[in-house]
Design an enzyme around this catalytic site. Structure first.
Site, PDB file in Angstrom:
ATOM      1  N   TYR A 437      -9.150   1.625  -5.044  1.00  7.63           N
ATOM      2  CA  TYR A 437      -7.815   1.362  -5.607  1.00  7.63           C
ATOM      3  C   TYR A 437      -7.207   2.621  -6.241  1.00  7.63           C
ATOM      4  O   TYR A 437      -7.856   3.646  -6.326  1.00  7.63           O
ATOM      5  CB  TYR A 437      -7.783   0.153  -6.534  1.00  7.63           C
ATOM      6  CG  TYR A 437      -8.688   0.112  -7.752  1.00  7.63           C
ATOM      7  CD1 TYR A 437      -9.192   1.238  -8.365  1.00  7.63           C
ATOM      8  CD2 TYR A 437      -9.006  -1.120  -8.322  1.00  7.63           C
ATOM      9  CE1 TYR A 437      -9.977   1.153  -9.497  1.00  7.63           C
ATOM     10  CE2 TYR A 437      -9.787  -1.223  -9.461  1.00  7.63           C
ATOM     11  CZ  TYR A 437     -10.276  -0.079 -10.031  1.00  7.63           C
ATOM     12  OH  TYR A 437     -11.046  -0.166 -11.148  1.00  7.63           O
ATOM     13  N   GLU A 438      -5.955   2.488  -6.608  1.00  3.93           N
ATOM     14  CA  GLU A 438      -5.171   3.645  -7.123  1.00  3.93           C
ATOM     15  C   GLU A 438      -5.115   4.773  -6.102  1.00  3.93           C
ATOM     16  O   GLU A 438      -5.225   5.952  -6.456  1.00  3.93           O
ATOM     17  CB  GLU A 438      -5.761   4.159  -8.433  1.00  3.93           C
ATOM     18  CG  GLU A 438      -5.294   3.422  -9.647  1.00  3.93           C
ATOM     19  CD  GLU A 438      -3.795   3.190  -9.662  1.00  3.93           C
ATOM     20  OE1 GLU A 438      -3.414   2.056  -9.979  1.00  3.93           O
ATOM     21  OE2 GLU A 438      -3.018   4.093  -9.332  1.00  3.93           O
ATOM     22  N   GLY A 439      -4.938   4.420  -4.852  1.00  6.86           N
ATOM     23  CA  GLY A 439      -4.931   5.419  -3.790  1.00  6.86           C
ATOM     24  C   GLY A 439      -6.353   5.642  -3.329  1.00  6.86           C
ATOM     25  O   GLY A 439      -7.160   6.243  -4.070  1.00  6.86           O
TER      26      GLY A 439
END
Ligand SMILES: Cc1cc2nc3c(=O)[nH]c(=O)nc-3n(C[C@H](O)[C@H](O)[C@H](O)COP(=O)(O)OP(=O)(O)OC[C@H]3O[C@@H](n4cnc5c(N)ncnc54)[C@H](O)[C@@H]3O)c2cc1C
Length: 596
Positions: A437-439
């Site tokens: 997550y978060e890229g």
């Protein structure tokens, strides 16, 4: 052994690796002093060790549960959150004008590690609120800030970040959630978002959703995205809670780890439209969202160090107790497994990687502070470029570290590690998401190579390499035997990084596949060289302290040597792999197609 927050290591890293104390002494933070910073971090450590850490297992076993649109967090979470908020921890960096402590970002990221080491499932809630505070502070109108910021800063309300949709994950250009102008300055939002962390829960009175959506006349792609604030409960003019907004949770995901953190399917506007307010300008939502995402990216990087530290503490304690085989030290009966060189290798690798990841995160955090507060425009701009360059490394290298270290921790436990009761498996399950997550980490690597290396014509990357070279030169000059061949091996790692950087610059053509094929290896190489430099800096500081009569930090010299001689030696191989370009990938169809 019970987990304890690694306060002393965090303070050492902030001071000697990231230069926080020096920044304080030069007045970067006004009259703030190092003792105040230390006391805040010590207090966070005490709170986390005593109040949050004991909830980690119940959080994993019971998890967040869903019933009829409501989400219950695991037993003890609500009370712990309320105590956490009452103690002011939601507002560490926020402006005192909104009730915050106004402390440096680096102090907050130190706290972020502390909360996450105690319970990642718990700490995800504050992480999202922190991002919402940042985005509203930077882009929210005066009116929005007056209503929402104070309550987010006090922790009475929490924040949620609603980007992802089934067809729009890494590629936000595909976002379909719609927004309509209501004609009175407000908007209505309609759509479904998935995977929304703490999108619904019972720990706080209201949830402030920041939702990416598209207006009817918006251009295609990311240039047509706007950011909206849609609260769970509407807010009356006097600030009290009004009726429920048209925002509901349709379910929570059953997932590998972070069970305590509800990962929600959110429906906006299926009963007429969710009332929403614009944050920033129409069609400029991504810029506002990036404020939230950049802070969250470093926060997620810090999660890697946090979970790695927790896994290390547990593995070390086990390795000192568990007896198997006879080590070369001899003695009667079986030896504690910590005496076997291969177990030492695992434990030292864990410790070295955690401290390298922590150091990189701290460098990034102090650069964030400098980019906001340095006296001259030039210094702020250079620090801003450093933040931009280091953020993908801090995020991806550190979360890969969290994953690898948690896996090693399990390995140190042998078969017992695979058994849930031991607790080592939870760290591995929890750590795994941070690389996604978060890229996703692959996307971070592309960001590093495509957008960050070219900053100022490559000057930002060149400055970073020059900084590493200065540390290598200092190692060579000192000639301390405890550093072994650190100067040589770290020097080779920096050479490898420099070669790979030059290759990347030339390989970034219009399609750039030969650069992109090596992007993840390049990010890892950057992390190894920079992480090794961080540990060398810590080791040099330990040598200085020893010269002044303080021998307590000598282990850091050995850790720097271990990293340089045993881990940084992978750097030349990574460079070779990067320089081989995309050729080995090109026949992928033929390779992946199964033959009968
Ligand atoms: C537990 C959990 C919590 C989450 N919390 C939130 C939240 O609070 N808010 C929110 O909005 N989202 C949240 N997410 C969503 C998360 O951010 C996405 O899952 C993530 O961005 C990846 O998107 P995706 O799952 O669609 O994967 P995809 O985009 O489909 O990617 C799949 C794989 O392909 C690779 N890939 C994709 N595009 C490219 C490319 N151009 N070049 C090279 N490789 C590529 C990726 O690296 C990845 O390995 C959460 C997800 C989970 C599982």
């Amino acid at each position: 052994m019970a987990y304890r927050s690694p306060v002393a290591d965090i303070l050492f890293s902030l001071k000697y690796v990231a230069g926080l104390d020096e920044a304080i002494e030069t007045g970067l933070f006004g009259d703030l002093d190092a003792e105040t910073v230390a006391s805040v971090i010590v207090e966070a450590g005490r709170f986390a060790t005593e109040v949050i850490a004991p909830l980690n297992r119940v959080g994993d076993r019971v998890g967040a549960t869903y019933q009829n649109g409501a989400v219950a967090t695991p037993p003890g979470f609500r009370d712990a959150y309320r105590r956490w908020a009452a103690a002011g921890w939601a507002g560490v960096t926020a402006s005192p004008a909104y009730g915050g402590m106004g402390l440096p970002h680096s102090v907050n990221f130190a706290c972020t590690e502390i909360w996450n080491g105690a319970s990642m499932g718990f700490a995800l809630c504050p992480l999202l609120s922190e991002g919402a505070i940042g985005a509203l502070n930077a882009y929210g109108s005066e009116a929005l800030r007056a209503i929402y910021l104070r309550r987010l800063v006090s922790g009475e309300w929490t924040g949620a970040m609603a980007l992802t949709e089934p067809q729009a994950g890494s590629d936000l250009a595909a976002v379909k959630t719609r927004a309509e102008r209501a004609g009175d300055g407000t908007y209505r939002v309609f759509g479904q978002k998935i995977f929304i962390t703490y999108g619904e829960h019972d720990m706080a009175d209201n949830i402030v959703h920041l939702v990416l959506a598209r207006l009817p006349d918006a251009p295609e792609g990311t240039r047509g995205l706007s950011l909206f604030l849609a609260p769970k409960f509407l807010v009356n003019p006097d600030g009290s809670l009004g009726p429920r907004n048209d925002v509901r949770c349709a379910g929570v995901e059953h997932k590998l780890g972070v069970h305590a953190s509800p990962t929600c399917v959110m429906i906006y506007g299926d009963a007429g439209g969710a009332f929403a307010w614009l944050v920033g300008e129409e069609n400029r939502g991504l810029a506002a969202m990036f404020v939230m995402m950049n802070s969250a990216r470093l926060g997620v990087g810090v999660q890697g160090a946090a979970i790695g530290e927790r896994a290390l503490q547990q593995a070390l304690s086990y390795a000192r107790e568990r007896r198997q085989g006879r080590s070369s030290r001899g003695g009667a009966g079986m030896s504690p497994i910590v005496e076997h060189p291969d177990v030492q290798r695992m434990l030292l690798t864990m410790k070295a990687l955690v401290q390298a990841a922590r150091g990189i995160c701290h460098l990034t955090a102090v650069a964030i502070d400098r980019s906001a507060r340095a006296p001259s425009v030039q210094e702020r701009a250079a620090a801003g470029e450093r933040v931009a360059l280091l953020t993908p490394i801090a995020k991806a290298f550190s979360t890969d570290v969290g994953d690898r270290v948690a896996s090693l921790g399990l390995q140190v436990h042998g078969g017992m590690g695979y058994i849930e009761e031991t607790g080592a498996a939870q760290h591995l399950r929890d750590a795994r998401i941070a690389a996604i997550y978060e890229g996703a980490n692959g996307v971070q690597a592309i960001d590093l190579v495509r957008r960050k290396l070219p900053l100022s014509g490559g000057a930002a990357a060149a400055r970073e390499i020059a900084g590493m070279r200065a540390i290598v030169a200092e190692l060579a000059k000192r000639g301390e035997a405890g550093f072994g061949a650190s100067a040589e091996r770290l020097g080779e790692a920096v050479d490898a990084l420099e070669r790979a950087t030059a290759y990347m610059r030339d390989a970034l053509g219009p399609d750039g596949d030969s650069a992109l094929a090596g992007a993840s290896a390049y990010l890892k190489l950057s992390g190894l060289a920079l992480g090794g430099a961080c540990l060398a800096k810590a080791g040099l500081a330990a040598q200085d302290l020893a010269a002044q009569g303080d021998e307590t930090q000598r282990g850091r010299i050995g850790l720097a040597r271990f990293f340089a001689e045993k881990l940084a030696t992978a750097a030349p191989g990574l460079a070779r792999s990067i320089l081989s370009g995309a050729g080995a990938l090109e026949p992928y169809e033929a390779i992946l197609t199964e033959t009968a």
